[in-house]
Design an enzyme around this catalytic site. Structure first.
Site, PDB file in Angstrom:
ATOM      1  N   ASP A  73      88.957 107.295  30.353  1.00 19.46           N
ATOM      2  CA  ASP A  73      89.847 106.331  31.122  1.00 19.46           C
ATOM      3  C   ASP A  73      90.884 105.765  30.383  1.00 19.46           C
ATOM      4  OD1 ASP A  73      88.377 104.574  29.176  1.00 19.46           O
ATOM      5  OD2 ASP A  73      87.407 103.461  30.614  1.00 19.46           O
ATOM      6  N   SER A  74      90.938 106.283  28.897  1.00 18.32           N
ATOM      7  CA  SER A  74      92.201 105.808  28.279  1.00 18.32           C
ATOM      8  C   SER A  74      93.305 106.514  29.064  1.00 18.32           C
ATOM      9  CB  SER A  74      92.059 106.196  26.799  1.00 18.32           C
ATOM     10  OG  SER A  74      91.684 107.655  26.792  1.00 18.32           O
ATOM     11  N   LYS A 142      80.522 110.365  30.802  1.00 17.30           N
ATOM     12  CA  LYS A 142      80.386 109.283  29.912  1.00 17.30           C
ATOM     13  C   LYS A 142      80.574 108.062  30.738  1.00 17.30           C
ATOM     14  CE  LYS A 142      83.579 108.016  26.937  1.00 17.30           C
ATOM     15  NZ  LYS A 142      83.442 106.317  27.130  1.00 17.30           N
ATOM     16  N   GLU A 144      80.159 103.513  30.032  1.00 14.81           N
ATOM     17  CA  GLU A 144      79.876 102.542  29.018  1.00 14.81           C
ATOM     18  C   GLU A 144      78.667 101.547  29.196  1.00 14.81           C
ATOM     19  OE1 GLU A 144      83.255 100.303  28.535  1.00 14.81           O
ATOM     20  OE2 GLU A 144      84.704 101.908  28.263  1.00 14.81           O
ATOM     21  N   GLU A 210      81.740 102.763  19.252  1.00 11.94           N
ATOM     22  CA  GLU A 210      83.179 102.230  19.188  1.00 11.94           C
ATOM     23  C   GLU A 210      83.255 100.880  18.300  1.00 11.94           C
ATOM     24  OE1 GLU A 210      87.344 101.641  21.597  1.00 11.94           O
ATOM     25  OE2 GLU A 210      85.507 102.492  22.399  1.00 11.94           O
TER      26      GLU A 210
END
Length: 293
Positions: A73-74, A142, A144, A210
């Site tokens: 999503d970066s 992925k 979060e 992270e």
């Protein structure tokens, strides 16, 4: 329960049996599977992961021997120009996933589930993940979050979708976390470890750590049987990931402490564009060899 692993034949050596080769010259290799990454952890061999948002970088990184590519999503920042990852949508990410899967012949392609596309319920998470698998061609997804999202992970794994977890600093929750802060220090260490165990128990095949203190990352890596992927989490993780635009120097602004620039691609492109512009203005391009009779 166990993670959703693929049932391809065993491959010796590096994941998928790949070899490092110059761009454009690598032979076709077998697809990297989640179980290959587990085998690397069991052998104590570290592995790299990079983000990718297009066919060209996917092909280059794949042929350089990068076993896992993350369509993160970066892309919100690095493709669409948003200030944070929050605004990017499923509809904006799926075409990027499709491009990366076309470019990567052997790398495992992981698609990020963007903010607002999975949090409400395991059913919402499954519906979104199915879209990335069917429409984008992703090999895994992925998401979060720790223990509150273990049910979401379990639902996806039970449906046959491999899941990579992501804990520590989670960019989609930066407002809740009070900005960019290192996680896992002091009393947070046990919370982080509990989140990691919950994701593993739910069936995740790996977990991103992270901006986590090195001590906490070392502890989690030792406790888990699945690989940990560090980004700003010290050298003890089983794998390391960077955003490719940071790694290659496309981002000419300030970068996080954990970023190492391996090239000055932004400067190289700027110089190439300037040279092209100068030659056009000066009449040097196109030359006779670039023209037809």
């Amino acid at each position: 329960m166990t993670a959703a692993h693929d049932r391809s034949e065993n491959q010796p050596g590096r994941p998928g049996g790949e070899t490092t080769a110059p761009y454009g010259s690598a032979p076709r290799r077998r697809r990297v599977r989640t179980r290959h990454l587990l085998e690397l952890k069991q052998r104590g061999e570290a592995w790299p992961m990079l983000t990718s948002y297009d066919m060209y970088t996917a092909r280059i990184f794949d042929e350089a021997g990068i076993p896992v590519l993350l369509v993160g999503d970066s892309a919100a920042n690095n493709v669409y120009g948003y200030d944070t990852t929050v605004p990017v949508t499923v509809e904006e990410l799926i075409p990027l996933v499709r491009a990366v899967t076309r470019g990567a012949r052997s790398a495992l392609v992981v698609a990020d589930l963007p903010f607002g596309s999975y949090e409400a319920s395991p059913e919402q998470a499954l519906a979104t993940a199915v879209r990335f698998m069917k429409e984008g061609g992703a090999h895994a997804v992925k998401l979060e979050g720790g223990r509150p999202f273990a049910r979401h992970v379990e639902a996806l794994v039970n449906a046959g979708i491999p899941v990579m977890g992501h804990i520590g600093f989670t960019p989609q929750s930066e407002h809740t976390l009070g900005g960019y802060r290192v996680q896992g220090r002091g009393e947070q260490a046990e919370e982080l470890a509990a989140d990691a165990r919950a994701l593993q128990d739910a069936g995740a095949f790996a977990v991103v750590l992270e901006m986590v203190s090195s001590d906490s990352a070392k502890r989690v890596t030792a406790e888990l049987t699945i690989p940990t992927v560090g980004i700003g989490a010290g050298p003890e993780c089983d794998a390391q990931v960077l955003v490719w635009t940071d790694m290659a120097g496309m981002n000419t602004g300030r970068t996080a402490r954990f970023v190492k620039r391996y090239a000055d691609l932004g400067g190289t492109l700027a110089r190439a564009a300037q040279e092209f512009a100068d030659e056009v203005r000066g009449g040097a391009f196109p030359a006779p060899e670039h023209s037809f009779e």
